[in-house]
Design an enzyme around this catalytic site. Structure first.
Site, PDB file in Angstrom:
ATOM      1  N   GLU A 276      27.332  41.856  21.006  1.00 30.64           N
ATOM      2  CA  GLU A 276      26.344  41.444  22.023  1.00 30.64           C
ATOM      3  C   GLU A 276      26.346  42.401  23.216  1.00 30.64           C
ATOM      4  OE1 GLU A 276      27.723  37.543  23.120  1.00 30.64           O
ATOM      5  OE2 GLU A 276      27.132  36.647  21.231  1.00 30.64           O
ATOM      6  N   ARG A 279      25.119  45.807  29.037  1.00 28.04           N
ATOM      7  CA  ARG A 279      25.314  46.878  30.008  1.00 28.04           C
ATOM      8  C   ARG A 279      25.406  48.266  29.345  1.00 28.04           C
ATOM      9  NH1 ARG A 279      28.080  45.814  34.861  1.00 28.04           N
ATOM     10  NH2 ARG A 279      28.906  43.980  33.851  1.00 28.04           N
ATOM     11  N   ARG A 315      24.259  43.802  43.004  1.00 34.49           N
ATOM     12  CA  ARG A 315      25.628  44.104  42.567  1.00 34.49           C
ATOM     13  C   ARG A 315      26.549  44.640  43.678  1.00 34.49           C
ATOM     14  NH1 ARG A 315      27.190  47.062  39.080  1.00 34.49           N
ATOM     15  NH2 ARG A 315      28.484  45.610  37.939  1.00 34.49           N
ATOM     16  N   TYR A 319      29.437  41.893  44.053  1.00 33.54           N
ATOM     17  CA  TYR A 319      30.717  42.227  43.402  1.00 33.54           C
ATOM     18  C   TYR A 319      31.453  43.356  44.113  1.00 33.54           C
ATOM     19  CZ  TYR A 319      28.149  40.169  39.429  1.00 33.54           C
ATOM     20  OH  TYR A 319      27.412  39.363  38.609  1.00 33.54           O
ATOM     21  N   CYS A 358      17.971  40.281  56.523  1.00 38.43           N
ATOM     22  CA  CYS A 358      18.675  39.815  57.714  1.00 38.43           C
ATOM     23  C   CYS A 358      20.060  39.308  57.340  1.00 38.43           C
ATOM     24  CB  CYS A 358      17.853  38.732  58.381  1.00 38.43           C
ATOM     25  SG  CYS A 358      16.242  39.374  58.809  1.00 38.43           S
ATOM     26  N   GLU A 359      20.893  40.175  56.824  1.00 35.58           N
ATOM     27  CA  GLU A 359      22.270  39.843  56.443  1.00 35.58           C
ATOM     28  C   GLU A 359      23.096  41.104  56.586  1.00 35.58           C
ATOM     29  OE1 GLU A 359      23.756  37.437  53.754  1.00 35.58           O
ATOM     30  OE2 GLU A 359      21.965  36.265  53.324  1.00 35.58           O
ATOM     31  N   TYR A 387      21.624  44.309  34.933  1.00 40.68           N
ATOM     32  CA  TYR A 387      21.907  43.362  36.015  1.00 40.68           C
ATOM     33  C   TYR A 387      21.348  43.866  37.344  1.00 40.68           C
ATOM     34  CZ  TYR A 387      24.983  41.878  32.269  1.00 40.68           C
ATOM     35  OH  TYR A 387      25.455  41.491  31.043  1.00 40.68           O
TER      36      TYR A 387
HETATM   37  N1  LLP Z   1      27.742  38.009  25.633  1.00 42.71           N
HETATM   38  C1  LLP Z   1      28.040  37.036  26.508  1.00 42.71           C
HETATM   39  C2  LLP Z   1      28.428  35.721  25.999  1.00 42.71           C
HETATM   40  C3  LLP Z   1      27.975  37.298  27.892  1.00 42.71           C
HETATM   41  O1  LLP Z   1      28.290  36.332  28.751  1.00 42.71           O
HETATM   42  C4  LLP Z   1      27.613  38.586  28.345  1.00 42.71           C
HETATM   43  C5  LLP Z   1      27.542  38.889  29.771  1.00 42.71           C
HETATM   44  C6  LLP Z   1      27.295  39.570  27.378  1.00 42.71           C
HETATM   45  C7  LLP Z   1      27.388  39.249  26.034  1.00 42.71           C
HETATM   46  C8  LLP Z   1      26.871  40.965  27.760  1.00 42.71           C
HETATM   47  O2  LLP Z   1      27.875  41.666  28.419  1.00 42.71           O
HETATM   48  P1  LLP Z   1      27.665  43.222  28.718  1.00 42.71           P
HETATM   49  O3  LLP Z   1      27.656  43.945  27.398  1.00 42.71           O
HETATM   50  O4  LLP Z   1      26.387  43.371  29.437  1.00 42.71           O
HETATM   51  O5  LLP Z   1      28.822  43.614  29.544  1.00 42.71           O
HETATM   52  N2  LLP Z   1      26.120  40.286  36.477  1.00 42.71           N
HETATM   53  C9  LLP Z   1      27.341  40.963  36.130  1.00 42.71           C
HETATM   54  C10 LLP Z   1      27.660  40.910  34.650  1.00 42.71           C
HETATM   55  C11 LLP Z   1      27.673  39.514  34.096  1.00 42.71           C
HETATM   56  C12 LLP Z   1      27.942  39.486  32.633  1.00 42.71           C
HETATM   57  C13 LLP Z   1      27.630  38.135  32.084  1.00 42.71           C
HETATM   58  N3  LLP Z   1      27.813  38.022  30.665  1.00 42.71           N
HETATM   59  C14 LLP Z   1      27.292  42.391  36.652  1.00 42.71           C
HETATM   60  O6  LLP Z   1      26.300  42.755  37.276  1.00 42.71           O
HETATM   61  O7  LLP Z   1      28.233  43.151  36.475  1.00 42.71           O
END
Ligand code: LLP
Length: 431
Positions: A276, A279, A315, A319, A358-359, A387
């Site tokens: 899955e 990113r 982000r 984070y 405004c932050e 993201y």
């Molecule tokens: N599968 C599941 C069950 C997930 O919860 C996620 C991401 C992915 C796959 C995909 O993960 P990736 O390959 O994109 O790393 N907003 C945060 C990242 C949150 C990730 C949430 N879940 C950021 O901007 O870093």
């Protein structure tokens, strides 16, 4: 890494100067490279080819229809976490049989939609959720398949907000409860519990946590086999890294070199693997273009105030994430040799790159050495494809930005810039 490069002192996306894109699409603007998206998907597919996995793109990271369609056409399935993501993935031509559906809070109407559309696999996050899905499936007289999301208690060594596979996280069920879970629910006539799902965190910059969690999952699969439960699917989740700085992340081939050998023999015996990634496909395939509105000094600090802020790219503020930021037309002498936290080039100035909101927490980059910027200059924020737009908001009533997709020398607007009317269209001030 991607198809954004400086040529003669000016930034290009593929064959188009970023300044042309900004002139025609306006700012703030998310710009995606179709070539990079394709390349990242095919590299991952080729690296993991010995496992012949179903690659389900994680829709949450960048969910524009045009991007979902591009990946669907390459053969990707979709990792969805809401009714909205099921809906948009179907709109983009996706086949629901290739969707995997996760999320800790699936509502009744979302579960009904997933069953009606024939989503391929439910990733179940709790006992109560299984009972709920099974009841609805029975009522609707629809049979489906499910994987149990287990929590392998592995530390992915990433931000605590995106650490998902440790014991104290809200996701999945603890490994020790998994066998009891199958005893209780593994014979349901409507929901065939036939898989194990993992997702340990995001981004995960080393391969060790994957190896550890896959080994734990395989041990569980063997334990379940002894009890007569046959697991035919192992979903490894996402989490592969991206290059926020040059060469920061392992390559797809390096993740594969660690993971493939542990699974190859299982796959030969019939285990189906699902990945899955989000990113690792989309992050480096997108940048955010923003224009400098004002320059000001406060104390010793030099503020560059842009038309994009935490409403456009959350982000950095949420984070403390690092995104490489650089002017679009710095000139040849100030072309960045690589993307790094600090570059040593002549004439750079300590700069705070902030947004219009405004932050005080509204920033894109803090305390950076940058070429001097002037009002009207364009600035690129790199590695913003994942993201970025997906987490953008209308905070302070700024309309959402536009999105464009570049493919070679062609440019398509894939999301029109919102207008002020869009801000109020669902609101009612008379009763
Ligand atoms: N599968 C599941 C069950 C997930 O919860 C996620 C991401 C992915 C796959 C995909 O993960 P990736 O390959 O994109 O790393 N907003 C945060 C990242 C949150 C990730 C949430 N879940 C950021 O901007 O870093």
């Amino acid at each position: 890494m991607d198809d954004f490069h400086y040529n003669d002192g000016a930034l290009y996306c593929e064959n188009i100067p970023a300044s042309d894109i900004a002139r025609s699409a306006g700012t703030p603007c998310y710009v995606y490279s179709a070539t990079t998206l394709r390349q990242h998907y095919t590299r991952l597919r080729d690296a993991f080819a010995p496992l012949n996995p179903l690659i389900c793109y994680s829709v949450k990271c960048c969910s524009n229809l045009a991007i979902l369609r591009l990946l669907t056409e390459l053969g990707a399935g979709m990792d969805v976490v809401s009714g909205g993501e099921i809906f948009r993935s179907c709109c983009a031509g996706g086949d629901p049989k290739t969707f995997v559906y996760a999320g800790v809070g699936k509502s009744e109407s979302e579960i009904r939609l997933a069953l009606e559309r024939g989503v391929g696999l439910f990733n179940i996050e709790s006992e109560m959720e299984f009972e709920h899905v099974a009841r609805i499936a029975r009522e609707m007289n629809i049979r489906t398949r499910a994987a149990l999301r287990v929590n392998p208690d592995v530390d992915p060594k990433t931000h605590r907000y995106t650490t998902t596979g440790k014991r104290e996280s809200k996701f999945g069920v603890d490994l020790e409860r998994a066998v009891a879970f199958f005893r209780a629910y593994g014979h349901d006539p409507f929901v065939a519990l036939c898989g194990i799902h993992l997702h340990i965190g995001s981004p995960v910059y080393t391969t060790g946590p994957y190896v550890e969690s896959v080994q734990k999952a395989l041990a569980l699969i063997d334990e379940l086999a002894v009890e007569g439960f046959r697991i035919d699917t192992l979903d490894l989740g996402g989490g592969f890294g991206a290059d926020y700085e040059s060469d920061q992340s392992p390559l797809a081939s390096q993740y594969a070199a660690a993971i493939v050998p542990i699974l190859q023999e299982r796959v030969a015996r019939g285990l189906r693997i699902i990945l899955e990634p989000g990113r690792s496909i989309a992050a480096n395939a997108g940048i955010l273009l923003t224009r400098v509105e004002y320059i000001k000094k406060s104390g010793d600090r030099n503020f560059v105030i842009c038309d994009a802020g935490m409403n456009t790219l959350l982000r950095p503020s949420h984070y403390g994430a690092f995104h490489f930021v650089w002017p679009v037309q710095p000139g040849v002498a100030l072309t960045p040799p690589r993307r790094a936290r600090e570059l040593i080039l002549p004439g750079l100035e300590r700069t705070e790159v902030v947004g219009p909101l405004c932050e005080t927490g509204d920033f894109l980059a803090e305390d950076r050495l940058l070429p001097p910027l002037r009002r009207g200059d364009l600035v690129a924020v790199f590695t913003a494809g994942a993201y970025g737009m997906a987490m953008a908001s209308r905070y302070n009533s700024h309309p959402l930005p536009t999105e464009v997709l570049i493919d070679g020398a062609s440019m398509r607007v894939i999301r029109a810039r919102e207008q002020y009317e869009d801000l109020v269209q669902h609101e009612r001030d008379s009763f």
